[in-house]
Each structure stands twice: as structure tokens, then as C-alpha cells.
Design a protein around this motif. Structure first.
Motif, short mmCIF file in Angstrom:
data_model
loop_
_atom_site.label_atom_id
_atom_site.label_comp_id
_atom_site.label_asym_id
_atom_site.label_seq_id
_atom_site.Cartn_x
_atom_site.Cartn_y
_atom_site.Cartn_z
N PHE A 4 0.83 -1.20 0.00
CA PHE A 4 0.00 0.00 0.00
C PHE A 4 0.87 1.25 0.00
CE2 PHE A 4 -2.14 3.35 2.45
CZ PHE A 4 -3.21 3.60 1.61
N VAL A 8 1.09 4.20 -2.82
CA VAL A 8 0.90 5.63 -2.55
C VAL A 8 2.06 6.43 -3.11
CG1 VAL A 8 0.82 7.35 -0.70
CG2 VAL A 8 -0.60 5.32 -0.55
N TRP A 43 0.92 13.31 0.35
CA TRP A 43 -0.30 13.59 1.09
C TRP A 43 -1.51 13.51 0.15
CZ3 TRP A 43 -2.41 13.43 5.56
CH2 TRP A 43 -3.55 14.16 5.85
N LEU A 46 -2.20 9.94 -0.79
CA LEU A 46 -2.80 9.21 0.32
C LEU A 46 -4.28 9.55 0.46
CD1 LEU A 46 -2.43 7.34 2.77
CD2 LEU A 46 -1.87 9.37 4.10
N ILE A 47 -4.62 10.82 0.36
CA ILE A 47 -6.03 11.22 0.44
C ILE A 47 -6.81 10.60 -0.71
CG2 ILE A 47 -7.61 13.17 0.29
CD1 ILE A 47 -5.58 14.80 1.83
N ALA A 49 -6.13 7.86 -2.32
CA ALA A 49 -6.25 6.42 -2.08
C ALA A 49 -7.36 6.13 -1.07
CB ALA A 49 -4.92 5.85 -1.59
N LEU A 50 -7.45 6.93 -0.03
CA LEU A 50 -8.50 6.72 0.96
C LEU A 50 -9.89 7.03 0.40
CD1 LEU A 50 -6.73 8.15 4.14
CD2 LEU A 50 -7.15 5.76 3.55
N VAL A 51 -9.99 8.11 -0.37
CA VAL A 51 -11.27 8.45 -1.00
C VAL A 51 -11.68 7.35 -1.98
CG1 VAL A 51 -12.36 10.05 -2.64
CG2 VAL A 51 -11.12 10.93 -0.68
N ASN A 52 -10.72 6.86 -2.74
CA ASN A 52 -10.99 5.80 -3.72
C ASN A 52 -11.41 4.51 -3.01
OD1 ASN A 52 -11.25 4.70 -6.23
ND2 ASN A 52 -9.08 4.42 -6.58
N ALA A 53 -10.83 4.24 -1.85
CA ALA A 53 -11.16 3.01 -1.13
C ALA A 53 -12.49 3.10 -0.38
CB ALA A 53 -10.05 2.68 -0.14
N VAL A 54 -12.85 4.28 0.10
CA VAL A 54 -14.05 4.42 0.91
C VAL A 54 -15.25 4.84 0.07
CG1 VAL A 54 -15.09 5.68 2.84
CG2 VAL A 54 -12.73 4.90 2.99
N THR A 86 -11.32 14.59 -3.60
CA THR A 86 -9.96 14.74 -3.08
C THR A 86 -9.55 16.21 -3.05
OG1 THR A 86 -9.39 12.57 -3.97
CG2 THR A 86 -7.57 14.02 -3.40
#
Length: 122
Positions: A4, A8, A43, A46-47, A49-54, A86
């Protein structure tokens, strides 16, 4: 976890390429941050990736009828929405307009596919 983090870092490079290629996508680097200017790219990646995952799976599920109706082309709009979310979550990323967001989402999708191919377990 290591894979992961590698994704990133590679996606930070993809974001750098997208911001370099598209005039409507601007990243405001923070040279005073903990990691300097590269930290800004990390940064943002990472944001994203989190938006894409959630948020990504929810948007894809809700837009499934439109995706089927347009034979998958509506996924460009979903990727643009993820890029816009994002940009809304961080003040370091700015996207000018829906056309730029769609093109940026397309480039990010291609870049993410390449990153997935590079980091795939064999």
C-alpha cells in the motif's frame, strides 16, 4: 501494508505527471511541511487512495445503471468525482472545471492501473 505504501508513493508520481500535463490541475506544494514538497504529493496521493477506497465503491455501485447504459464510459465521471472529492478535502489540490476533472480522472485511472500492474503479487 508495504505494498500500500509503495502504491501511494507511485501514485504521488502519477499525480505529479497529471499536474504537469494538465493546466487545470494545480498542486500547491508545501516546502515547510515535514517531508518538504514531495510530502505534498504523498499527502494528496494518500487522500486520493483513501477516497478511492471508501467512497469509490459506493459511487460505483450507485452509478451501476449509468455505467451499464453507457458501456462503462460513466466511470470517467465517477473518477472525476473522486478527484473532485480529493480536491475538496485538501487545500493543496485544485481542479478547474468538470472537463479537466474528467481528463484528470482518466489519466489517474490509467496511472493507477499501471501502478497496480507494477505492484501485483506474482
Amino acid at each position: 501494508m508495504l505494498r500500500f505504501l509503495v502504491k501511494v508513493v507511485l501514485m504521488a508520481g502519477v499525480f505529479y505527471g497529471v499536474a504537469y500535463l494538465l493546466d487545470g490541475v494545480q498542486v500547491v506544494p508545501n516546502p515547510d511541511g515535514p517531508l518538504g514538497e514531495p510530502g505534498t504529493w504523498l499527502w494528496i496521493a494518500l487522500i486520493f487512495a483513501l477516497v478511492n477506497a471508501v467512497v469509490g465503491p459506493v459511487l460505483r455501485l450507485l452509478s451501476l445503471p449509468f455505467v451499464l447504459l453507457t458501456l462503462g464510459l460513466f466511470l470517467l465521471v465517477v473518477n472525476a468525482a473522486l478527484l473532485g472529492i480529493t480536491a475538496a478535502l485538501t487545500d493543496r489540490l485544485q481542479v478547474d472545471g468538470i472537463g479537466t476533472a474528467i481528463l484528470g480522472g482518466l489519466l489517474l485511472a490509467v496511472g493507477a492501473w499501471i501502478v497496480d500492474q507494477l505492484t501485483e503479487k506474482r
